[in-house]
Design a protein around this motif. Structure first.
Motif, PDB file in Angstrom:
ATOM      1  N   ALA A 206       0.826  -1.212   0.000  1.00 60.30           N
ATOM      2  CA  ALA A 206       0.000   0.000   0.000  1.00 60.30           C
ATOM      3  C   ALA A 206       0.860   1.261   0.000  1.00 60.30           C
ATOM      4  N   VAL A 207       1.962   1.236   0.737  1.00 56.52           N
ATOM      5  CA  VAL A 207       2.850   2.399   0.825  1.00 56.52           C
ATOM      6  C   VAL A 207       3.715   2.528  -0.417  1.00 56.52           C
ATOM      7  N   PHE A 208       4.179   1.405  -0.956  1.00 56.08           N
ATOM      8  CA  PHE A 208       5.136   1.409  -2.065  1.00 56.08           C
ATOM      9  C   PHE A 208       4.608   0.524  -3.196  1.00 56.08           C
ATOM     10  N   PRO A 209       3.529   0.938  -3.871  1.00 59.92           N
ATOM     11  CA  PRO A 209       2.873   0.089  -4.873  1.00 59.92           C
ATOM     12  C   PRO A 209       3.611   0.080  -6.202  1.00 59.92           C
ATOM     13  N   PHE A 210       3.417  -0.986  -6.944  1.00 62.94           N
ATOM     14  CA  PHE A 210       4.024  -1.082  -8.266  1.00 62.94           C
ATOM     15  C   PHE A 210       3.364  -0.141  -9.279  1.00 62.94           C
ATOM     16  N   GLU A 211       2.144   0.279  -9.004  1.00 65.73           N
ATOM     17  CA  GLU A 211       1.437   1.198  -9.899  1.00 65.73           C
ATOM     18  C   GLU A 211       0.974   2.424  -9.115  1.00 65.73           C
ATOM     19  N   PRO A 212       1.890   3.289  -8.734  1.00 61.23           N
ATOM     20  CA  PRO A 212       1.522   4.465  -7.933  1.00 61.23           C
ATOM     21  C   PRO A 212       0.779   5.505  -8.759  1.00 61.23           C
ATOM     22  N   THR A 213      -0.172   6.160  -8.128  1.00 64.72           N
ATOM     23  CA  THR A 213      -0.858   7.273  -8.776  1.00 64.72           C
ATOM     24  C   THR A 213       0.044   8.501  -8.735  1.00 64.72           C
ATOM     25  N   SER A 214      -0.336   9.525  -9.462  1.00 63.74           N
ATOM     26  CA  SER A 214       0.470  10.745  -9.460  1.00 63.74           C
ATOM     27  C   SER A 214       0.491  11.380  -8.067  1.00 63.74           C
ATOM     28  N   GLU A 215      -0.658  11.319  -7.369  1.00 63.98           N
ATOM     29  CA  GLU A 215      -0.712  11.866  -6.003  1.00 63.98           C
ATOM     30  C   GLU A 215       0.188  11.058  -5.069  1.00 63.98           C
TER      31      GLU A 215
ATOM     32  N   LEU B 189       2.853   9.410  -5.905  1.00 63.34           N
ATOM     33  CA  LEU B 189       4.244   9.721  -6.224  1.00 63.34           C
ATOM     34  C   LEU B 189       4.698  11.008  -5.542  1.00 63.34           C
ATOM     35  N   VAL B 190       3.828  11.989  -5.521  1.00 62.86           N
ATOM     36  CA  VAL B 190       4.155  13.244  -4.847  1.00 62.86           C
ATOM     37  C   VAL B 190       4.419  12.990  -3.364  1.00 62.86           C
ATOM     38  N   ASP B 191       3.542  12.224  -2.726  1.00 61.12           N
ATOM     39  CA  ASP B 191       3.698  11.939  -1.298  1.00 61.12           C
ATOM     40  C   ASP B 191       4.961  11.125  -1.023  1.00 61.12           C
ATOM     41  N   LEU B 192       5.307  10.219  -1.916  1.00 62.31           N
ATOM     42  CA  LEU B 192       6.491   9.394  -1.729  1.00 62.31           C
ATOM     43  C   LEU B 192       7.782  10.182  -1.960  1.00 62.31           C
ATOM     44  N   CYS B 193       7.767  11.059  -2.933  1.00 67.03           N
ATOM     45  CA  CYS B 193       9.007  11.732  -3.347  1.00 67.03           C
ATOM     46  C   CYS B 193       9.273  13.019  -2.575  1.00 67.03           C
ATOM     47  N   VAL B 194       8.247  13.819  -2.401  1.00 70.49           N
ATOM     48  CA  VAL B 194       8.422  15.113  -1.736  1.00 70.49           C
ATOM     49  C   VAL B 194       7.270  15.309  -0.742  1.00 70.49           C
ATOM     50  N   SER B 195       6.399  16.263  -1.016  1.00 67.74           N
ATOM     51  CA  SER B 195       5.175  16.500  -0.260  1.00 67.74           C
ATOM     52  C   SER B 195       4.282  17.364  -1.137  1.00 67.74           C
ATOM     53  N   ARG B 196       3.033  17.512  -0.726  1.00 69.40           N
ATOM     54  CA  ARG B 196       2.094  18.289  -1.560  1.00 69.40           C
ATOM     55  C   ARG B 196       2.596  19.718  -1.764  1.00 69.40           C
ATOM     56  N   GLU B 197       3.302  20.234  -0.783  1.00 71.87           N
ATOM     57  CA  GLU B 197       3.824  21.604  -0.877  1.00 71.87           C
ATOM     58  C   GLU B 197       4.779  21.763  -2.057  1.00 71.87           C
TER      59      GLU B 197
ATOM     60  N   VAL C 231       7.617  20.354  -8.373  1.00 71.87           N
ATOM     61  CA  VAL C 231       8.930  19.866  -8.794  1.00 71.87           C
ATOM     62  C   VAL C 231       8.831  18.479  -9.432  1.00 71.87           C
ATOM     63  N   MET C 232       7.676  17.818  -9.292  1.00 71.49           N
ATOM     64  CA  MET C 232       7.504  16.473  -9.819  1.00 71.49           C
ATOM     65  C   MET C 232       7.050  16.455 -11.274  1.00 71.49           C
ATOM     66  N   GLU C 233       6.785  17.611 -11.832  1.00 73.60           N
ATOM     67  CA  GLU C 233       6.297  17.674 -13.211  1.00 73.60           C
ATOM     68  C   GLU C 233       7.297  17.017 -14.161  1.00 73.60           C
TER      69      GLU C 233
ATOM     70  N   THR D 109      19.042   3.177   0.193  1.00 71.89           N
ATOM     71  CA  THR D 109      19.093   4.424   0.955  1.00 71.89           C
ATOM     72  C   THR D 109      17.728   5.099   0.982  1.00 71.89           C
ATOM     73  N   ALA D 110      17.024   5.102  -0.150  1.00 75.41           N
ATOM     74  CA  ALA D 110      15.700   5.713  -0.213  1.00 75.41           C
ATOM     75  C   ALA D 110      14.719   5.036   0.742  1.00 75.41           C
ATOM     76  N   ALA D 111      14.882   3.720   0.938  1.00 78.42           N
ATOM     77  CA  ALA D 111      13.966   2.981   1.821  1.00 78.42           C
ATOM     78  C   ALA D 111      14.030   3.486   3.259  1.00 78.42           C
ATOM     79  N   TYR D 112      15.197   4.019   3.662  1.00 83.98           N
ATOM     80  CA  TYR D 112      15.330   4.544   5.015  1.00 83.98           C
ATOM     81  C   TYR D 112      14.316   5.654   5.306  1.00 83.98           C
ATOM     82  N   PHE D 113      13.937   6.398   4.273  1.00 84.94           N
ATOM     83  CA  PHE D 113      13.150   7.607   4.491  1.00 84.94           C
ATOM     84  C   PHE D 113      11.640   7.405   4.336  1.00 84.94           C
ATOM     85  N   LEU D 114      11.223   6.190   4.016  1.00 88.69           N
ATOM     86  CA  LEU D 114       9.797   5.951   3.828  1.00 88.69           C
ATOM     87  C   LEU D 114       9.014   6.057   5.133  1.00 88.69           C
ATOM     88  N   GLY D 115       9.678   5.787   6.260  1.00 88.98           N
ATOM     89  CA  GLY D 115       9.000   5.915   7.546  1.00 88.98           C
ATOM     90  C   GLY D 115       8.544   7.324   7.844  1.00 88.98           C
TER      91      GLY D 115
END
Length: 402
Positions: A58-67, A69-77, A81-83, A175-181
């Protein structure tokens, strides 16, 4: 919840009898279930592992939505930058390497600890199941990096991440996995700012400390041996090993338990007691793992004692150095100084076992957990969760069949 399914009847009972010939009497807690249930910690850990895998997906799906991806990579704010982000590149480079390891299902005992720590202070584990992926991502990140540093080709019965995806991709994904929490904590509903801040503090304390532990592990303790031999004092080497194990194994377990305690609205005393208990559980787990690595060889459960072949000075090895004769000590140290193909692994194991090192390590591991339990016992109310937590400690230290 995964810890305690609904019961059709529950209550206190007075019991008496004997177990293994020892008379027993006292109060007990009984739950009568309708339908299937977890009969022991093996099945309970399997249930927790299933929940962990569901929430990892659920947190790290193989088919992430655009929303997503934003939450995983950065934040809504910072969504702008995700464009232009190619989703397939994100999945191939980050999700697949991590999921290749998580989806092989580890033991899940750290996630179990988080749930039990929350339940024992009055929290509801059913509300925290998404947090079960929190320890798994942290642990998986460390496994991916460890396998690269150790040049290990296998992990959980399959190829290591760097074998399948290459070293550069595995380093980045691990390394990226460390920050998913952080995202799990950020997006969890109902957390107060105080709770969220405390979890962040614990999380980054764990990351810093675990990396120091890994540095100690990579550096090894061979450099301490000449001084220890000259002075016939191996206390510095033993202390350095315990520090390494506390940072690598004890601290992550402690942080998972403290996180569960914070989520369950524990007092500062309860959080500290549960953290110390799981710190000692993690430390004991690693000491016993050192013993099992060599005991397995002696009992023909393994084809080789990997730690000795790799030249690692582990807990039972140090305990043996502390007790064997000067002649035996010099022979054992000499074995570590020659090429691994020339070592007499069987004779090394026999000497270590004959020294009483296995029994010494096992006794010390169990004793430290028993001492740590006293503080938990004194500051938490009796409950099913407390019984389960107590038995879980015995299971981790004494059964190890999972």
């Amino acid at each position: 919840s995964v810890i305690s399914p609904p019961a059709s009847w529950e209550g206190q009972v007075r019991v008496s009898g004997s177990r293994a010939g020892v008379p027993l009497a006292g109060l007990g807690f009984v739950e009568q279930y309708f339908g299937s249930q977890n009969h022991d910690f093996r099945t309970m850990l399997q249930s927790v592992s299933t929940v962990v895998l569901h929430n990892v997906a659920a947190v790290f799906p193989f088919e992430p939505t655009s929303e997503h991806l934003v939450d995983l990579c950065v934040s809504r704010e910072f969504a702008p930058v995700m464009e232009g982000l190619p989703t397939d590149a994100f999945v191939e480079q980050l999700i697949k390497p991590v999921r290749a390891i998580t989806d092989r299902a580890g033991k899940g005992w750290r996630s179990m600890g988080l749930l039990l720590a929350s339940a024992v202070v009055g929290g509801d584990p059913a509300d925290l199941e998404k947090f079960t992926s929190f320890p798994e991502f942290l642990h998986t990140g460390s496994l991916i990096i460890d396998d690269i540093q150790d040049n290990s080709d296998l992990r959980r019965g399959g190829p290591s991440a760097h074998v399948t995806f290459g070293v550069p991709t595995a380093i980045n994904a691990g390394t990226a996995a460390y920050f998913l929490g952080e995202g799990i904590t950020r997006d969890h509903k109902g957390l107060s700012q105080t709770q969220r801040l405390r979890i962040y503090e614990l999380y980054f304390t764990c990351l810093r400390g675990a990396h120091v532990g890994q540095a100690l592990d990579l550096h090894g303790s061979h450099h301490l041996m000449p001084q220890c031999l000259d002075r016939n004092d191996f206390t510095p080497m033993w202390s350095a090993l315990l520090c390494c194990h506390r940072l690598k194994s004890g601290l992550p377990a402690a942080v998972c338990a403290r996180t569960g305690a914070v989520l369950g609205h524990a007092s500062a005393e309860q959080e500290a007691a549960l953290g110390e208990y799981f710190l000692k559980l993690g430390l004991a787990f690693q000491i016993l793992d050192d013993v099992i690595n060599l005991q397995g060889f002696g009992k023909s459960l393994k084809t080789k004692a990997e730690d000795l072949i790799e030249g690692k000075i582990t807990a039972p090895v140090i305990r043996a150095f502390m007790t064997v004769s000067s002649l035996e000590r010099n022979w054992l140290w000499g074995q570590f100084q020659i090429d691994s193909t020339q070592r007499d692994i069987s004779a090394m194991v026999e000497l270590i076992q004959a020294s009483g090192a296995f029994e010494s390590c096992i006794s010390e591991a169990n004793a430290m957990v028993e001492v740590a339990w006293r503080a938990v016992d004194s500051c938490t109310a009796d409950s099913f969760a407390k019984i389960a937590l107590r038995a879980f400690g015995w299971f981790i230290c004494k059964v190890r069949d999972y």
